[in-house]
Structures are given as C-alpha cells and as structure tokens.
Scaffold this motif. Structure first.
Motif, PDB file in Angstrom:
ATOM      1  N   TRP A 130       0.828  -1.464  -0.629  1.00  0.00           N
ATOM      2  CA  TRP A 130      -0.596  -0.285  -0.255  1.00  0.00           C
ATOM      3  C   TRP A 130       0.818   1.022   0.318  1.00  0.00           C
ATOM      4  O   TRP A 130       1.637   1.354   0.764  1.00  0.00           O
ATOM      5  CB  TRP A 130      -0.700  -0.120   1.664  1.00  0.00           C
ATOM      6  CG  TRP A 130      -1.831   1.223   1.487  1.00  0.00           C
ATOM      7  CD1 TRP A 130      -1.659   2.111   1.928  1.00  0.00           C
ATOM      8  CD2 TRP A 130      -3.588   1.425   0.693  1.00  0.00           C
ATOM      9  NE1 TRP A 130      -3.323   2.809   1.503  1.00  0.00           N
ATOM     10  CE2 TRP A 130      -3.771   2.770   0.865  1.00  0.00           C
ATOM     11  CE3 TRP A 130      -3.412   0.103  -0.467  1.00  0.00           C
ATOM     12  CZ2 TRP A 130      -5.023   2.237   0.220  1.00  0.00           C
ATOM     13  CZ3 TRP A 130      -4.919   0.404  -1.069  1.00  0.00           C
ATOM     14  CH2 TRP A 130      -5.940   1.646  -0.222  1.00  0.00           C
ATOM     15  N   GLU A 131       0.334   2.043  -0.881  1.00  0.00           N
ATOM     16  CA  GLU A 131       1.064   2.985  -0.972  1.00  0.00           C
ATOM     17  C   GLU A 131       0.060   4.034  -1.463  1.00  0.00           C
ATOM     18  O   GLU A 131       0.048   4.028  -2.956  1.00  0.00           O
ATOM     19  CB  GLU A 131       2.351   3.177  -1.665  1.00  0.00           C
ATOM     20  CG  GLU A 131       2.540   3.480  -2.937  1.00  0.00           C
ATOM     21  CD  GLU A 131       4.492   3.470  -2.948  1.00  0.00           C
ATOM     22  OE1 GLU A 131       5.166   3.100  -2.900  1.00  0.00           O
ATOM     23  OE2 GLU A 131       4.486   3.189  -5.153  1.00  0.00           O
ATOM     24  N   LEU A 132       0.594   5.937  -0.953  1.00  0.00           N
ATOM     25  CA  LEU A 132      -0.392   6.790  -2.220  1.00  0.00           C
ATOM     26  C   LEU A 132       0.506   7.679  -2.197  1.00  0.00           C
ATOM     27  O   LEU A 132       1.253   8.148  -1.049  1.00  0.00           O
ATOM     28  CB  LEU A 132      -1.950   6.657  -0.985  1.00  0.00           C
ATOM     29  CG  LEU A 132      -1.785   7.112   0.440  1.00  0.00           C
ATOM     30  CD1 LEU A 132      -1.606   7.959   1.371  1.00  0.00           C
ATOM     31  CD2 LEU A 132      -3.237   6.857   0.745  1.00  0.00           C
ATOM     32  N   GLY A 133       0.066   8.539  -3.002  1.00  0.00           N
ATOM     33  CA  GLY A 133       0.780  10.300  -2.496  1.00  0.00           C
ATOM     34  C   GLY A 133       0.424  10.772  -3.566  1.00  0.00           C
ATOM     35  O   GLY A 133      -0.471  10.633  -4.633  1.00  0.00           O
ATOM     36  N   TRP A 134       0.613  12.761  -3.717  1.00  0.00           N
ATOM     37  CA  TRP A 134       0.279  13.191  -4.245  1.00  0.00           C
ATOM     38  C   TRP A 134       1.019  13.427  -5.635  1.00  0.00           C
ATOM     39  O   TRP A 134       2.138  13.078  -5.369  1.00  0.00           O
ATOM     40  CB  TRP A 134       0.417  15.189  -3.852  1.00  0.00           C
ATOM     41  CG  TRP A 134      -0.750  14.952  -3.157  1.00  0.00           C
ATOM     42  CD1 TRP A 134      -1.173  15.183  -1.389  1.00  0.00           C
ATOM     43  CD2 TRP A 134      -2.090  15.228  -3.416  1.00  0.00           C
ATOM     44  NE1 TRP A 134      -1.991  14.960  -0.660  1.00  0.00           N
ATOM     45  CE2 TRP A 134      -3.210  15.431  -1.662  1.00  0.00           C
ATOM     46  CE3 TRP A 134      -2.614  15.361  -4.461  1.00  0.00           C
ATOM     47  CZ2 TRP A 134      -4.544  15.594  -2.371  1.00  0.00           C
ATOM     48  CZ3 TRP A 134      -4.821  16.040  -4.225  1.00  0.00           C
ATOM     49  CH2 TRP A 134      -5.040  15.533  -3.372  1.00  0.00           C
ATOM     50  N   ASN A 135       0.740  13.836  -6.887  1.00  0.00           N
ATOM     51  CA  ASN A 135       1.407  13.617  -8.052  1.00  0.00           C
ATOM     52  C   ASN A 135       2.258  15.021  -8.053  1.00  0.00           C
ATOM     53  O   ASN A 135       2.080  16.375  -7.497  1.00  0.00           O
ATOM     54  CB  ASN A 135       0.827  13.744  -9.603  1.00  0.00           C
ATOM     55  CG  ASN A 135       1.170  14.096 -10.536  1.00  0.00           C
ATOM     56  OD1 ASN A 135       2.243  14.011 -11.438  1.00  0.00           O
ATOM     57  ND2 ASN A 135       0.977  15.200 -11.236  1.00  0.00           N
ATOM     58  N   LEU A 136       3.350  14.468  -8.108  1.00  0.00           N
ATOM     59  CA  LEU A 136       4.510  15.748  -8.089  1.00  0.00           C
ATOM     60  C   LEU A 136       4.817  16.565  -9.456  1.00  0.00           C
ATOM     61  O   LEU A 136       5.262  17.479 -10.122  1.00  0.00           O
ATOM     62  CB  LEU A 136       6.211  15.556  -8.136  1.00  0.00           C
ATOM     63  CG  LEU A 136       6.341  14.976  -6.852  1.00  0.00           C
ATOM     64  CD1 LEU A 136       7.585  14.087  -6.232  1.00  0.00           C
ATOM     65  CD2 LEU A 136       5.326  15.923  -5.597  1.00  0.00           C
ATOM     66  N   SER A 137       4.354  16.188 -10.754  1.00  0.00           N
ATOM     67  CA  SER A 137       4.482  16.427 -12.062  1.00  0.00           C
ATOM     68  C   SER A 137       3.515  17.290 -12.898  1.00  0.00           C
ATOM     69  O   SER A 137       2.487  17.206 -11.625  1.00  0.00           O
ATOM     70  CB  SER A 137       4.607  15.483 -13.497  1.00  0.00           C
ATOM     71  OG  SER A 137       4.120  15.801 -14.551  1.00  0.00           O
ATOM     72  N   ASP A 138       3.815  19.217 -12.881  1.00  0.00           N
ATOM     73  CA  ASP A 138       2.700  20.060 -13.632  1.00  0.00           C
ATOM     74  C   ASP A 138       2.804  19.454 -15.460  1.00  0.00           C
ATOM     75  O   ASP A 138       1.697  20.334 -15.416  1.00  0.00           O
ATOM     76  CB  ASP A 138       3.456  20.854 -13.892  1.00  0.00           C
ATOM     77  CG  ASP A 138       5.058  21.207 -14.391  1.00  0.00           C
ATOM     78  OD1 ASP A 138       5.031  20.028 -15.287  1.00  0.00           O
ATOM     79  OD2 ASP A 138       5.701  22.475 -14.083  1.00  0.00           O
ATOM     80  N   ARG A 139       2.327  18.200 -16.070  1.00  0.00           N
ATOM     81  CA  ARG A 139       2.096  18.115 -16.735  1.00  0.00           C
ATOM     82  C   ARG A 139       0.287  18.230 -17.040  1.00  0.00           C
ATOM     83  O   ARG A 139      -0.132  17.217 -16.028  1.00  0.00           O
ATOM     84  CB  ARG A 139       2.951  16.577 -17.237  1.00  0.00           C
ATOM     85  CG  ARG A 139       3.865  16.795 -17.457  1.00  0.00           C
ATOM     86  CD  ARG A 139       4.457  15.440 -17.522  1.00  0.00           C
ATOM     87  NE  ARG A 139       4.666  14.972 -18.964  1.00  0.00           N
ATOM     88  CZ  ARG A 139       4.487  13.338 -19.604  1.00  0.00           C
ATOM     89  NH1 ARG A 139       4.676  12.958 -18.498  1.00  0.00           N
ATOM     90  NH2 ARG A 139       3.917  13.000 -20.612  1.00  0.00           N
ATOM     91  N   PRO A 140      -0.078  18.549 -17.980  1.00  0.00           N
ATOM     92  CA  PRO A 140      -1.276  18.595 -18.207  1.00  0.00           C
ATOM     93  C   PRO A 140      -2.364  17.320 -17.825  1.00  0.00           C
ATOM     94  O   PRO A 140      -3.780  17.462 -17.807  1.00  0.00           O
ATOM     95  CB  PRO A 140      -1.360  19.485 -19.584  1.00  0.00           C
ATOM     96  CG  PRO A 140       0.017  19.268 -20.342  1.00  0.00           C
ATOM     97  CD  PRO A 140       0.847  18.974 -19.036  1.00  0.00           C
ATOM     98  N   ILE A 141      -1.550  16.278 -18.707  1.00  0.00           N
ATOM     99  CA  ILE A 141      -2.133  14.839 -18.748  1.00  0.00           C
ATOM    100  C   ILE A 141      -2.101  14.751 -16.940  1.00  0.00           C
ATOM    101  O   ILE A 141      -3.019  12.674 -17.031  1.00  0.00           O
ATOM    102  CB  ILE A 141      -1.866  14.446 -19.775  1.00  0.00           C
ATOM    103  CG1 ILE A 141      -0.067  13.646 -19.974  1.00  0.00           C
ATOM    104  CG2 ILE A 141      -1.631  15.154 -20.908  1.00  0.00           C
ATOM    105  CD1 ILE A 141       0.153  12.689 -20.241  1.00  0.00           C
TER     106      ILE A 141
END
Length: 97
Positions: free
Chosen positions: A41-52
C-alpha cells in the motif's frame, strides 16, 4: 499477485487543502493495516505539472482476485470511495504481476 492502481483527478476548482480532500486522503491512508487482504500500500500526491497528469495515486497489491474483491467491497474502502466521489474522478488498472 494483482497490482491495483488508482489515479484521481480533482474536480475543477477543488484544491488539495479542501477539507473534503484532506478527509478523503486520511480515509484511504487509514486503510493500510486495516484491511488484511492488502499486501502492499502506498499513496501520494502527483509531483508532475504535466497537463495530462492526475492529481493523486494509490498503488496497492493483493494476492489474488478474491482478495482484491474483498478489499473493494470492504465497508472502510467503500466509505473512502463515497468521500472521493464528492470531489474527484478516477481511473483504475488491475493487472497480474
């Protein structure tokens, strides 16, 4: 083993610090150690600023399809899903590895 990936996209105008979002993240974070069928189990916020890119991700693993089904139907998981339904959409992928 089955990998269960979930990518969440916050609805327009919803930010990470929205109290509903914080409660939703806490609900999913609490599942680790609560549902015996979860093997990873792992979860987290995206770090990428890519529009997709999506905003939030859960990466988990289960022994087999029955264990995944038990997790999906578990009341604590369903309670978390109900929270997220208010402010996000998501896509999933389940595959054997």
């Amino acid at each position: 083993m089955i990998r269960h990936l979930v990518l969440f996209k916050l609805n327009e105008g919803v930010e990470r610090d929205d109290p509903r979002v914080v409660k939703g993240v806490d609900a999913f974070r609490a599942l680790d150690g609560t549902i015996g069928e979860i093997r990873f189990w792992e979860l987290g916020w995206n770090l990428s600023d890519r529009p997709i890119a999506h905003d939030f991700a859960i990466n988990s693993a289960f022994d087999d399809a029955d264990a995944l089904r038990t997790y999906v139907e578990h009341p604590d998981h369903q309670a978390g899903v109900a929270l997220w339904r208010e402010f996000a959409t998501w896509v999933i992928a389940d595959y054997e590895f």
